[in-house]
Motif scaffolding. Structure first.
Motif, PDB file in Angstrom:
ATOM      1  N   ILE A 134      -8.662   0.709  47.855  1.00  0.00           N
ATOM      2  CA  ILE A 134      -7.844  -0.022  46.887  1.00  0.00           C
ATOM      3  C   ILE A 134      -7.656   0.833  45.629  1.00  0.00           C
TER       4      ILE A 134
ATOM      5  N   VAL B  31      -3.456  -4.342  46.695  1.00  0.00           N
ATOM      6  CA  VAL B  31      -3.007  -2.984  46.400  1.00  0.00           C
ATOM      7  C   VAL B  31      -1.607  -3.019  45.799  1.00  0.00           C
TER       8      VAL B  31
ATOM      9  N   GLU C 240     -11.110  -4.669  41.022  1.00  0.00           N
ATOM     10  CA  GLU C 240     -11.153  -5.260  42.368  1.00  0.00           C
ATOM     11  C   GLU C 240     -12.479  -5.990  42.556  1.00  0.00           C
TER      12      GLU C 240
END
Ligand SMILES: Nc1ncnc2c1ncn2[C@@H]1O[C@H](COP(=O)(O)OP(=O)(O)OP(=O)(O)O)[C@@H](O)[C@H]1O
Ligand SMILES: Nc1ncnc2c1ncn2[C@@H]1O[C@H](COP(=O)(O)OP(=O)(O)OP(=O)(O)O)[C@@H](O)[C@H]1O
Ligand code: SF4
Ligand code: SF4
Ligand SMILES: [Mg+2]
Ligand SMILES: [Mg+2]
Lengths: 383, 376, 365
Positions: A187, A248, A317
């Motif tokens: 990511i 993403v 994330e």
């Protein structure tokens, strides 16, 4: 005359010796020459990959006919070994040869960077992390989603079978940590890659063209920046099924304005530099000027920002996953693992601690490398 | 005989010498630098005895060596220079970029950043008899801006953009002359008037960015002369200015020098400026003095091949069309000064003997040159 | 009284050049004709802001330039020298006036025409650091130009080496990067790059101002050699009057966006007619300490006014030391006028001055 010939013969002999050494131990000739950064990294990757090959030989063989995931891991292993071996061979022969003329600014930056020990250490950690992420199918002791006996194998502490213990579903923490690394690093890398590409192009166009185009692009930048990322993410996740692809995409499409601003600022000053005017005077097209003369010169701060950005994205994330907005179970991610362990922190400390440490070390490495790059790429710090 | 003995000999001789001769024997002796030059030192001492006048120059720099310890090695930016500035005179220091002019002036005031800069053992700077190398920071501070002041090339970056020019001049006055706020403000207006700024009463409350380059330099000069210094060090004071403004500033400096009787050390790479305003000149090359003498000596009868080359490569008004004589090559890096005579690779008269390091040899009449082929 | 206009057929024989340089044939049409060139930069706030005012950087500049000639352009900082040079090449778009290069109307050219023009007109910049792309090696830089214009075949690298040798560098330098060169060498690289397209005309924008004297002389000599060998035409911009006199056939003096005096170099330096030129010449420090006491100097008062709001009438009037300065100076803009000298290449060359009360005779020494 005779002197120089003798000198070049001994140099050639030494180069041959270096090559022979590099055939068995890539990195060793570089280490011997005092280039511990490059040599150490090569040696580390070489030995690590060899270990995987030997210790996990059964799985390597299995992977030949396995899933695409396993085949990718295998390809990575082979490629890493080949790259390190080939580079060391080529480099050992070259280093002893006649001094190369023409030292570019990139060469200077590499030299300055390799003098910075902490940054090189950070780079080693990052390279190893990415290797591990790619080799995970060969490395992980267990299937990360495989649940053990829920009665006898829940919350098992550190042991031989489970080096980092098990979680509430009796899954192996080490395996989950390794698979989690793939998610986090992927990511970080992909979303920053997207945002840097968009940001660099738009920033360069805005800076070079100026006028209305600049006005429009920069107003879009202002809009995107003022839109709260978290709200956007939550909304999108509420509307669609949360997936890695979605995260993403959202991160990549919201992070570019920072890069665009940096690049535009650089290009604005570069545009006034006389070499850009010379390029115009020589009849170069705008596209050529932007791609070949402006962007390479504006890239240094972008590289720094991107490196630091990957670290930030990994934290972001993890935060999203911790809140349950990111990667959804059962896919392991460092953020969800920390979240899973927080209620049992006192009884099963290993659940949150290891993914937490993984986040800290990864982000720290990216920051060290970013700072090192900043210094190495700063032309003012060089004479 | 060492350089210090030579200087000593000059000094004792000076006591008995007639007071008429104008040129500086002390300087010549000091100029003859390095220890091993027994012959030249003896000669310069003899010269000194013949014509010495002063016992103590205003500023005496002896064997100053300011080196930079960098990643790439030791940059010997200033490598053993000796000279003196006498009361009330204008001394020009010329040389091409990177020859160590600025480093010299910063070293005198103790302003070099340490690290990477280091003054090597044996360096000495004495101002009215006080040694400044190794002096306490407090004493240097009391001296700077007070008895010795300095103006720089870039007037914008040497003024603080967030204070009015009046505040900045007043600050110096309050620090060194212990004036109160009101008196300092009044004095600032008077100083601005003295340096030729129109409407000083209004300008005193303006910020640096509201002034033109020439006016900023005038403000710098007003600050520099605020405490009636004995010595003004001007490092390229007019390089950033246009010729017509340069003419104004040079005239102002000359007027102030006459009015206050201060000595000026004028650093520049413009030979024209030196010829216009200086009494004596030092020519620097590669961290060393290669020639020194009166301004007429240097321009009319240059001795050193480098000085001659510099003058020949000047295109001058009134001699068009002539092909310029250029000095081949470029100034070497301070990290690797050439062995022997540092000018050798570019020197048209280089030959046998030049591969040995040269001393600065006194030529009489206060002149000195560092060349094997001059004066021997 | 005539302005330097194009048109009439030549009359007189060209006189032998005064400086011993190659003779310039001013009988044919000029290579470059510039008429009333103007560039007014808008001053605005913000990216969509309204235009508040105009910087009148170049405000009606006219001159002719013949093949093989060097015209020096001098003046103080901000008087519009660089803007003039760049507007000629359309590196910045002029806002008014006419530029003809070899009969072509430069301002009317489209993209293809402009590209073709840029093979014939080139520019060399002042800043030896900023004028070269730090990321490209010398070879890459030169080969790129050749590739873009389809030149230098069959072997571009050989041609690049040839160019380097032409400017006094060698084949060893071809793989090096700009930061590995000294200031003077970088200036040579800038010249090699400009020469790579084989131009006829070069704008030299302060090519030696950033260099040390000893190196400055090397570059000046190189430029003169190249001119002699290749028959180049130069517009030589500088603020150093001594350098300009040394290299120029004719000299134009600029003040606040206008040419105030234009003459043969020898005439301008011997008998400047404009009060500004005289003050400029007298302000130049000379390396002659013996004569300094006896020389009388005109020290101008004040600074150059802002080109946003230039003075009415003669732009020089607030600083002009001329005793005959009067109301017409404040009210009426003097045009660039003068008498063409007969016997010196026809009517188009002579001594032109923009002043209501031009001096006659020689200036003070
Ligand atoms: N902080 C520093 N670190 C390393 N080297 C330095 C430093 N400051 C100056 N130098 C070196 O010292 C040498 C002399 O510099 P200096 O500034 O005195 O030159 P200069 O004669 O004043 O030149 P210029 O005319 O360009 O001002 C230069 O070669 C420079 O590279
Ligand atoms: N892009 C621009 N926008 C606005 N004003 C400008 C621009 N470029 C130049 N100017 C102004 O135009 C005037 C002329 O500038 P120019 O660069 O032509 O002067 P110059 O004679 O070359 O001076 P120098 O000797 O300092 O190079 C100056 O007042 C400058 O501030
Ligand atoms: S000592 Fe030799 S090389 Fe040095 S300046 Fe004199 S003649 Fe030239
Ligand atoms: S026109 Fe008048 S003000 Fe202008 S230069 Fe001539 S005399 Fe001076
Ligand atoms: Mg300096
Ligand atoms: Mg300019």
């Amino acid at each position: 005359m005779a002197d120089t010939m003798a000198a070049s013969t001994t140099a050639r002999a030494r180069a041959r010796g270096g090559r022979r050494l590099s055939a068995f131990l890539p990195g060793a000739p570089q280490l011997a020459a005092g280039r511990w950064g490059a040599g150490g990294l090569a040696l580390l990757v070489w030995l690590g990959c060899l270990w995987v090959l030997v210790a996990r030989l059964a799985r390597v063989v299995e992977a030949l006919g396995g899933s695409w995931d396993e085949r990718l891991a295998l390809a990575t292993l082979v490629a890493a070994l080949a790259t390190v071996w080939g580079w060391s061979w080529w480099d050992a022969g070259r280093a002893e040869g006649p001094r190369r003329v023409g030292v570019s600014q990139w060469d200077l930056a590499v030299r300055a960077f390799s003098k910075n020990r902490t940054a090189v250490a950070g780079l080693m950690v990052i390279v190893v992390l990415y290797l591990i992420a790619l080799l995970t199918p060969l490395l992980a002791p267990h299937d990360p989603a495989l649940q053990g006996d829920l009665i006898s194998e829940r919350y098992v502490g550190l042991s031989g079978a489970h080096p980092l213990g098990t979680d509430q579903f009796a899954r192996d923490v080490l395996s989950r940590l390794l698979y989690g690394a793939r998610i986090s690093l992927l990511i970080g890398f992909v979303s920053v890659g997207i945002s840097v590409t968009i940001g660099t192009l738009l920033g360069a166009i805005a800076g070079f063209m100026g006028g209305i185009l600049d006005g429009i692009i920069m107003r879009v930048v202002d809009m995107v920046i003022s839109f709260p990322q978290l709200v956007l993410l939550i909304t999108i996740i509420a509307l669609f099924e949360p997936s890695i692809f979605l995260i993403v995409a959202v991160l990549g499409l919201t992070l570019w304005p920072g890069t665009a601003r940096i690049v535009r600022g650089e290009v604005l000053t570069l545009r006034e530099r006389e070499f850009v005017q010379a390029a115009t005077a020589l009849g170069y097209s705008k596209r050529r000027i932007i791609l070949r003369h402006l962007i390479p010169n504006a890239l240094a701060p972008v590289i720094v920002a991107a490196t630091l950005g990957i670290g930030n994205t990994i934290v972001l994330e993890a935060g999203l996953s911790f809140l349950g907005l990111g990667v959804q179970p059962p896919t392991p991610s460092w953020g969800t693992m920390v979240a899973d362990g927080r209620n049992v922190l006192l009884n099963a400390w290993w659940l949150s601690t290891f993914p937490g440490l993984a986040i800290v070390f990864t982000v720290l490495s990216f920051n060290l490398v970013g700072d090192g790059l900043r210094d190495a790429l700063d032309p003012r710090l060089r004479s | 005989m060492t350089q210090h003995e030579a200087a000593g000999a000059a000094k004792s001789a000076a006591k008995s010498a007639a007071k008429s001769a104008a040129s500086s024997a002390a300087t010549a002796a000091a100029n003859s630098a390095a220890p091993s030059a027994a012959q030249s030192a003896a000669r310069s001492a003899a010269n000194s005895a013949a014509q010495s006048t002063e016992v103590e120059p205003l500023l005496a720099v002896r064997d100053l060596r300011a080196w930079f310890l960098t990643d790439q090695g030791v940059a010997k930016a200033v490598d053993g220079i000796s000279f003196a500035v006498r009361e009330g005179e204008t001394l020009g220091i010329v040389g091409e970029s990177g020859c160590g002019k600025t480093v010299t002036s910063l070293a005198i005031l103790g302003l070099l950043p340490n690290p990477p800069a280091r003054l090597m053992d044996g360096s000495s700077v004495s101002f009215r008899g006080q040694e400044l190398v190794g002096a306490e920071e407090k004493r240097l501070r009391a001296l700077r801006g007070n008895e010795i002041s300095m103006i720089f090339q870039e007037p914008m970056s040497s003024l603080n953009p967030v204070f009015t020019v009046g505040d900045q001049i007043a600050e110096t006055l309050r620090l060194h002359r212990r004036m109160d706020r009101k008196a300092a403000h009044g004095e600032a207006v008077r100083l601005l008037d003295e340096v030729g700024i129109p409407e000083p009463g209004r300008r005193v409350d303006e910020y640096p960015h509201q002034l033109s380059g020439g006016m900023r330099q005038r403000v710098m000069i007003a600050m520099a002369i605020a405490c009636a210094p004995k010595l003004l060090i001007a490092d390229e004071p007019t390089t950033a200015l246009d010729v017509t403004i340069q003419a104004q500033i040079l005239e102002l400096l000359a007027e102030l020098r006459r009015a206050h009787g201060m000595a000026v050390m004028l650093i520049t790479h413009d030979l024209g400026v030196v010829a216009e305003v200086c009494d004596r000149v030092i020519v620097m090359y590669a961290g060393q003095i290669v020639e020194s003498g009166t301004v007429e000596d240097i321009f009319v009868r240059p001795a050193h091949p480098y000085t001659r080359g510099l003058l020949a490569s000047l295109p001058s008004v009134g001699t068009p069309g002539r092909r310029l004589a250029s000095i081949p090559g470029t100034v070497p890096s301070p990290l690797h000064w050439p062995e022997g005579c540092r000018f050798r690779a570019r020197c048209p008269s280089a030959g046998e003997g030049c591969e040995r390091a040269q001393e600065l040899v006194a030529l009489g009449d206060g002149r000195a040159a560092r060349c094997w082929r001059v004066g021997t | 009284m005539t302005r330097p206009v194009r048109g009439d057929a030549p009359r007189a024989e060209p006189a032998p050049p005064p400086t011993g340089r190659a003779a310039i044939d001013r009988n044919g049409p000029p290579l470059l004709e510039v008429r009333d060139l103007a560039k007014h930069f808008p001053v605005r706030r913000g990216s969509f802001g309204r235009v508040r005012a105009h910087v009148r950087a170049v405000d009606g500049v006219s001159f002719d330039l013949w093949r093989g000639e060097t015209l020096g352009l001098v003046g103080e900082s901000g008087c519009g020298k660089s803007t003039t040079g760049r507007a000629l090449l359309r590196l910045i778009e002029p806002t008014g006036g006419d530029v003809r290069f070899d009969g072509q109307d430069v301002r009317a050219l489209d993209r293809t025409g402009l590209r073709a023009l840029r093979r014939r007109m080139q520019i060399v910049f002042q800043d030896p650091v900023g004028s070269l792309n730090p990321r490209l090696s010398v070879g890459a830089m030169l080969e790129e130009v050749l590739t873009v214009h389809g030149l230098g075949l069959p072997n571009r690298r050989d041609r690049a080496v040839e160019l380097l040798e032409r400017v006094g560098l060698s084949a060893d330098h071809i793989d090096r990067y700009p930061h590995e060169f000294s200031g003077g060498q970088r200036q040579r690289l800038g010249i090699a790059r400009a020469l790579s397209v084989e131009p006829d005309f070069l704008v030299l924008d302060e090519p030696v101002s950033a260099l040390d004297v000893s190196v400055q002389a090397q570059v000046i000599n190189l430029l003169q050699d190249l001119q002699a060998e290749l028959g180049l035409t130069y517009l030589f911009i500088a603020h150093d009057l001594a350098v300009v006199e040394h290299v120029s056939d004719r000299v134009a003096v600029m003040y606040l966006g206008r040419i105030v005096e234009l003459a043969e170099a020898s005439a301008l330096y011997a008998e400047a007619r404009h009060p500004y030129t005289r003050s400029l010449l007298s302000a130049v420090p000379r390396p002659d300490p013996v004569g300094r006491a006896s020389r009388s100097r005109i020290v101008l008062e004040g600074d150059v006014p802002s080109p946003i709001d230039p003075p009415s009438g003669c732009p020089f009037h607030p600083r002009c030391p001329h005793p005959a300065k009067d109301a017409s100076c404040r009210g009426i803009v003097p045009g660039l006028e003068g008498r063409a000298e007969s016997g010196r290449g026809g009517e188009r060359v002579g001594h032109f001055v923009a002043c209501h009360h031009p001096y006659h005779g020689t200036p003070a020494p």
